[in-house]
Write an enzyme that holds these catalytic residues in place. Sequence first.
Site, PDB file in Angstrom:
ATOM      1  N   PRO A  95       0.530  -1.229  -0.116  1.00 26.83           N
ATOM      2  CA  PRO A  95      -0.101  -0.208  -0.146  1.00 26.83           C
ATOM      3  C   PRO A  95       1.447   1.188  -0.089  1.00 26.83           C
ATOM      4  O   PRO A  95       1.945   0.845   0.542  1.00 26.83           O
ATOM      5  CB  PRO A  95      -1.015  -0.577   0.931  1.00 26.83           C
ATOM      6  CG  PRO A  95      -0.639  -1.538   1.791  1.00 26.83           C
ATOM      7  CD  PRO A  95       0.636  -2.209   1.529  1.00 26.83           C
ATOM      8  N   VAL A  96      -0.001   2.617  -0.761  1.00 26.17           N
ATOM      9  CA  VAL A  96       1.090   3.081  -0.853  1.00 26.17           C
ATOM     10  C   VAL A  96       0.953   3.974   0.021  1.00 26.17           C
ATOM     11  O   VAL A  96       0.281   4.254   0.937  1.00 26.17           O
ATOM     12  CB  VAL A  96       0.721   4.326  -1.933  1.00 26.17           C
ATOM     13  CG1 VAL A  96       1.650   5.500  -2.802  1.00 26.17           C
ATOM     14  CG2 VAL A  96       0.417   3.438  -3.416  1.00 26.17           C
ATOM     15  N   SER A 102       6.441   1.648   0.803  1.00 27.38           N
ATOM     16  CA  SER A 102       6.456   1.769  -1.545  1.00 27.38           C
ATOM     17  C   SER A 102       7.572   2.111  -2.219  1.00 27.38           C
ATOM     18  O   SER A 102       7.675   1.430  -3.158  1.00 27.38           O
ATOM     19  CB  SER A 102       5.299   1.921  -1.258  1.00 27.38           C
ATOM     20  OG  SER A 102       4.851   2.990  -1.230  1.00 27.38           O
ATOM     21  N   ALA A 104      10.445   3.468  -1.865  1.00 27.77           N
ATOM     22  CA  ALA A 104      11.903   2.660  -1.549  1.00 27.77           C
ATOM     23  C   ALA A 104      11.698   1.235  -2.512  1.00 27.77           C
ATOM     24  O   ALA A 104      12.884   0.638  -3.399  1.00 27.77           O
ATOM     25  CB  ALA A 104      12.561   2.382  -0.281  1.00 27.77           C
ATOM     26  N   ASP A 146      14.098   3.002   5.210  1.00 32.26           N
ATOM     27  CA  ASP A 146      13.580   2.852   4.218  1.00 32.26           C
ATOM     28  C   ASP A 146      14.414   1.948   3.213  1.00 32.26           C
ATOM     29  O   ASP A 146      13.901   0.757   3.292  1.00 32.26           O
ATOM     30  CB  ASP A 146      12.609   3.117   3.796  1.00 32.26           C
ATOM     31  CG  ASP A 146      11.369   3.209   4.722  1.00 32.26           C
ATOM     32  OD1 ASP A 146      11.220   3.110   5.492  1.00 32.26           O
ATOM     33  OD2 ASP A 146      10.233   3.780   3.870  1.00 32.26           O
TER      34      ASP A 146
HETATM   35  O1  PMV Z   1       6.276   6.150   7.215  1.00 30.56           O
HETATM   36  P1  PMV Z   1       7.621   5.424   7.010  1.00 30.56           P
HETATM   37  O2  PMV Z   1       7.816   4.158   7.526  1.00 30.56           O
HETATM   38  O3  PMV Z   1       7.871   5.634   5.821  1.00 30.56           O
HETATM   39  O4  PMV Z   1       9.212   5.869   7.905  1.00 30.56           O
HETATM   40  C1  PMV Z   1       9.407   7.199   7.822  1.00 30.56           C
HETATM   41  C2  PMV Z   1      10.706   6.519   9.020  1.00 30.56           C
HETATM   42  C3  PMV Z   1      10.530   8.368   9.665  1.00 30.56           C
HETATM   43  O5  PMV Z   1      11.463   8.495  10.818  1.00 30.56           O
HETATM   44  C4  PMV Z   1       9.214   8.743  10.259  1.00 30.56           C
HETATM   45  C5  PMV Z   1      11.189   9.300   8.239  1.00 30.56           C
HETATM   46  C6  PMV Z   1      12.516   8.346   7.860  1.00 30.56           C
HETATM   47  O6  PMV Z   1      12.947   9.079   6.863  1.00 30.56           O
HETATM   48  O7  PMV Z   1      12.674   7.808   9.110  1.00 30.56           O
END
Ligand code: PMV
Length: 307
Positions: A95-96, A102, A104, A146
């Site tokens: 899911p986006v 998604s 990465a 990610d």
């Molecule tokens: O929303 P996600 O799972 O892509 O996570 C981002 C994680 C953060 O720590 C909020 C941002 C980051 O770049 O690490």
Amino acid sequence: MKSFASGKIILFGEHAVVYNRPALAVPVTQVHADVEVLDSPHKGIFIHAPGIDLHAELNSLPADHPIASVILKLFQRFGISQNPNLEINISSTIPVASGLGSGAAVSVALIRALSSRLSHSLSDDEVNALAFEIEKLHHGTPSGIDNTVITYNKPIYFIKGQPIETLKVGKPFTIVIGDTGISAPTKESVGDVRLLWLRDTTNYESYFNEIAQIALVARRSIESGKPELLGELMDQNHALLQKLTVSSPELDKLVQAARNADALGAKLSGGGRGGNMIALADQAQAASVAQALMSAGAKRTIITEIA
Ligand code: PMV
């Protein structure tokens, strides 16, 4: 050439990781992005990504389009000035904008499939560095967690800018992921936290330090085969994420529903404000925790074992 990349979920340390504190993340193999690169009889590079309704020739896309930018960066990197004739098919079950990585995953799968087709082999470190450049184009100030967990496809202990450390899982454990169904761009919550941190640096630094401490203890619990200790740590981490203002009524509702259904602990995961939450559950309880999440409004759930 075909390649795929799994989704991911952050166990501990989101947001604080942007400020150089440690975070833990694991692959989620139940969802993945798949990329196929084929030679084409037609002139140009045609991209098909039905999931986002994209059917276009590369040159018709803006250079900063998330998919075009991956292709252009690779061509630049390999010194390719004459575009080959290709068809690129992209599909994804991730899911986006929900914290499952998604964007990465598409970048990593596309980098791998396209570099193989162009007969350039890239190391994991090179794939990771390229995927991070793409993340930076689209997400402002990402930590890089990610692209790292997705490239190496292993549980990781991550500190921005430091060599990656994989986590040794002493004893498998089960995580239930619940999706609020609310898409929430990480860029916005990260930007809001930055403003709050600038305004109230002392308190925010101390929240980040508390989160870092939780991530450290969580790592020890995972590596020493005591994953049951993660439940309490998840509850503590969620309370700190609430203080950072990145939870939401929907996330809090799912977190509470998981706890009421005898999960050992629960927290939001990722950027917050929407997207996913996670709960730690005994394997035998996982299905009933997932059921409780659906009854509390989750749009979907994934049960995944970390081993
Ligand atoms: O929303 P996600 O799972 O892509 O996570 C981002 C994680 C953060 O720590 C909020 C941002 C980051 O770049 O690490």
